[in-house]
Write an enzyme that holds these catalytic residues in place. Structure first.
Site, short mmCIF file in Angstrom:
data_model
loop_
_atom_site.label_atom_id
_atom_site.label_comp_id
_atom_site.label_asym_id
_atom_site.label_seq_id
_atom_site.Cartn_x
_atom_site.Cartn_y
_atom_site.Cartn_z
N PHE A 87 -1.86 -0.92 -10.14
CA PHE A 87 -2.43 -2.07 -9.45
C PHE A 87 -3.73 -2.60 -10.07
O PHE A 87 -4.28 -3.58 -9.59
CB PHE A 87 -2.61 -1.80 -7.95
CG PHE A 87 -3.40 -0.56 -7.59
CD1 PHE A 87 -4.77 -0.52 -7.75
CD2 PHE A 87 -2.75 0.55 -7.07
CE1 PHE A 87 -5.48 0.61 -7.40
CE2 PHE A 87 -3.46 1.68 -6.72
CZ PHE A 87 -4.83 1.71 -6.89
N LYS A 122 0.88 -1.17 0.00
CA LYS A 122 0.00 0.00 0.00
C LYS A 122 0.91 1.21 0.00
O LYS A 122 1.54 1.53 0.99
CB LYS A 122 -0.91 0.00 1.23
CG LYS A 122 -1.90 1.17 1.22
CD LYS A 122 -2.83 1.09 2.41
CE LYS A 122 -4.02 2.01 2.25
NZ LYS A 122 -3.67 3.41 2.08
N ARG A 125 -17.34 0.73 -1.18
CA ARG A 125 -16.38 0.23 -0.21
C ARG A 125 -16.85 -1.15 0.23
O ARG A 125 -17.99 -1.30 0.66
CB ARG A 125 -16.36 1.17 1.02
CG ARG A 125 -15.25 0.89 1.99
CD ARG A 125 -15.31 1.86 3.15
NE ARG A 125 -15.17 3.25 2.75
CZ ARG A 125 -14.02 3.82 2.41
NH1 ARG A 125 -12.90 3.14 2.44
NH2 ARG A 125 -13.97 5.09 2.06
P1 AMP Z 1 -7.33 4.69 2.14
O1 AMP Z 1 -7.05 5.96 1.39
O2 AMP Z 1 -6.64 4.62 3.46
O3 AMP Z 1 -8.81 4.38 2.18
O4 AMP Z 1 -6.68 3.48 1.31
C1 AMP Z 1 -7.03 3.21 0.00
C2 AMP Z 1 -6.07 3.91 -0.93
O5 AMP Z 1 -4.79 3.30 -0.89
C3 AMP Z 1 -6.44 3.80 -2.38
O6 AMP Z 1 -7.43 4.71 -2.73
C4 AMP Z 1 -5.14 4.10 -3.08
O7 AMP Z 1 -4.97 5.49 -3.22
C5 AMP Z 1 -4.10 3.64 -2.08
N1 AMP Z 1 -3.30 2.49 -2.51
C6 AMP Z 1 -1.96 2.38 -2.36
N2 AMP Z 1 -1.51 1.22 -2.84
C7 AMP Z 1 -2.58 0.55 -3.32
C8 AMP Z 1 -2.76 -0.73 -3.94
N3 AMP Z 1 -1.73 -1.56 -4.15
N4 AMP Z 1 -4.02 -1.08 -4.30
C9 AMP Z 1 -5.07 -0.25 -4.09
N5 AMP Z 1 -4.96 0.96 -3.50
C10 AMP Z 1 -3.73 1.36 -3.12
#
Ligand code: AMP
Length: 529
Positions: free
Chosen positions: A313, A223, A385
């Site tokens: 990804f 991530k 989500r």
């Molecule tokens: P969050 O913003 O904490 O809800 O986490 C989701 C976000 O992580 C996504 O919207 C992407 O911007 C980010 N992200 C980073 N690496 C990845 C990955 N390998 N797959 C999907 N999302 C990712």
């Protein structure tokens, strides 16, 4: 055929405002939609949810309250030359308002608004003003509108929802539902250069939880701590959209160039994360990345100062085919066929929690945010989500001293196993949490002996010790808590290492806890991006 008046829509809006029942609202709207002429459905649906354009359209009316006030006070609403407003005339005029930009546009916008308001009766004017400011407040959101459209068209709500996910265009979807029915909706595809809403992730505390949720096997990906982008490409034409669907192509010339050079030219929609990197190739703080995204001048210079790395990804469209209904594992194979390895997110498909955990440690050590766990068979659901994607965030660590321990029960009987974790504050060891997680059997035995040698007193279950043994604990969050004298509590704490190499005085302080607590809001602030 006579056009439907705007007055009919304004009256409906007022009835909807007065009706709290969701079912009644749905029935009112669907009845209304059924009575409309072809070509009126799209505009009517958009106006009723308080918009003029689909969500992805960057255009806005850009009309100030003062303009509207001036028009309203300028004695509009004469009945003398009233020409009845129709739904299409209102929608058309407001589209025109948005289209006027640049020099002289203010006056032109004002004239258009004036043209509408002088023809409006008070009820129409009220609804017009609400639309102009995007504040309908009649309790009709997109979800309710989808149901109403489904009811009016006699199609399953799921078919309408899916078409909206793919096209992002509520007006177009409503029109298609009414005119073409379910089959028409199913044939609606994504349009290149119109961004799809991103699929969203839920939280998992650790790899074990993700594996369990995904039936024993997940794809774990790094991530990355950056910004999500969606890349659309047709031939030499590349456009990049942010997570909020705005077009950021102009700020990211290096990404456009990279895509142009490395990805084959057919129609394609890719998703990935861009990360700003420093001189040694490690990620830079988020703020630095944001400077790239908002840049409109000196873009090239900025691109050199804050270089970006791209980690792809997902692929949502390739060779003209929409792939969102294909399983993630197959989309990944397609992605591998399109993009060079160095542009792909680091990934591991495994059912072994240990392997995932060491990947998590590695991701964190390299400065990334954690892992994403993805269900192999999952389809891509834009804008929703779910649990097909789970984010496993960085576990922060603290070095703490052990202030007491409890005798274990069950499998841990005979061992001191629930450890009271403390940090230093005012010369005292202040407890911030307890854990029995993270140790092997041998370590439990070792800890039991060691802590007994530090014992100061003992009650029924608890052995109090001199706070001398340091352990490193990982946790998912620091919370404020009245339960402990420190005022804080660690959420999901687990021991990651016994730090015999550290002296008691090397353990962290309450000040550090406060600092980490405050820093958590860096992530929280960011949520809306
Ligand atoms: P969050 O913003 O904490 O809800 O986490 C989701 C976000 O992580 C996504 O919207 C992407 O911007 C980010 N992200 C980073 N690496 C990845 C990955 N390998 N797959 C999907 N999302 C990712």
């Amino acid at each position: 055929m006579t056009e439907t008046t705007f007055r009919a829509l304004a009256l409906l809006a007022h009835s909807l405002e007065a009706t709290p029942s969701r079912n009644e609202k749905t029935a009112l709207i669907s009845g209304f939609l059924r009575g409309l002429q072809p070509g009126e459905v799209g505009p009517a649906v958009l106006l009723l949810v308080g918009s003029i354009f689909p969500e992805f359209e960057p255009r806005s009316l850009d009309v100030g309250w003062r303009t509207v006030k001036r028009v309203l006070e300028g004695g509009g609403q004469t009945t003398l030359f009233r020409e009845a407003l129709t739904i299409n005339r209102v929608h058309g005029a407001l589209s025109d308002v948005a289209r006027r930009v640049g020099q002289g546009s203010r006056r032109a916008k004002e004239q258009l608004i004036e043209g509408l308001l002088v023809s409006a009766d008070p009820q129409e004017a009220d609804v017009l003003v609400r639309i102009i400011f995007g504040e309908m407040r009649i309790g009709v959101n997109e979800g309710l509108m989808l149901e109403a459209v489904a009811e009016a068209a006699g199609v399953p709500p799921g078919a309408v929802r899916r078409a909206l996910m793919v096209t992002g265009d509520l007006g177009k979807v409503a029109q298609a539902a009414m005119e073409l029915g379910e089959e028409g909706l199913r044939s609606m595809g994504a349009t290149l250069f119109v961004p799809l809403k991103p699929m969203l992730a839920s939280v998992a505390e650790d790899p074990e939880e993700a594996l369990e949720e995904h039936g024993g096997e997940s794809a774990f990906e790094y991530k990355y701590d950056g910004a999500r982008i969606q890349i659309h490409r047709r031939g030499g034409d590349v456009r990049v959209f942010s997570r909020r669907l705005s077009d950021v192509t102009g700020s990211l010339p290096d990404i456009v160039e990279l895509v142009g050079e490395t990805i084959p030219g057919g129609d394609v929609i890719l998703e990935g994360e861009v990360v700003a990197v420093g001189e040694n190739g490690r990620p830079l703080p988020f703020q630095d990345l944001m400077r790239r995204f908002t840049r409109v001048t000196d873009v090239q210079e900025m691109a050199q100062r804050v270089p970006l790395r791209l980690f792809l990804f997902d692929v949502l469209l390739a060779g003209g085919d929409l792939l969102i209904d294909e399983p993630y594992s197959r989309r990944w194979v397609t992605l591998e066929g399109i993009a060079p390895n160095r542009l792909l997110a680091r990934r591991l498909v495994t059912s072994d929690p240990e392997a995932a955990r060491s990947m998590l440690d590695q991701a964190l050590a390299e400065g990334h945010e954690g892992l994403m766990a993805k269900r192999l068979g999952s389809v891509y659901t834009p804008g929703t989500r779910g649990k097909a994607w789970l984010k496993i965030k960085a576990a922060e660590t603290l070095d703490v001293v052990i202030a007491a321990a409890e005798w274990g029960s069950g499998r841990r009987r005979g061992w001191l196993s629930n450890y009271h974790l403390a940090v230093w504050g005012g010369g005292e060891a202040l407890v911030i949490g307890k854990t029995f997680k993270g140790l092997t059997d041998d370590e439990f035995r070792w800890m039991t002996d060691r802590l007994r040698s530090l014992k100061t007193s003992e009650t029924d279950y608890t052995v109090h010790v001199r706070p001398e043994l340091v352990v490193e604990v990982a946790f998912n969050e620091i919370q404020r808590s009245p339960r402990y004298a420190s005022g804080y509590a660690l959420r999901f704490a687990r021991i990651t290492r016994i730090r015999e190499d550290k002296a008691p005085g090397d353990a962290d302080t309450l000040g550090k806890v406060e600092e980490l607590y405050a820093r958590q809001f860096r992530y929280k602030d960011r949520a809306g991006f």
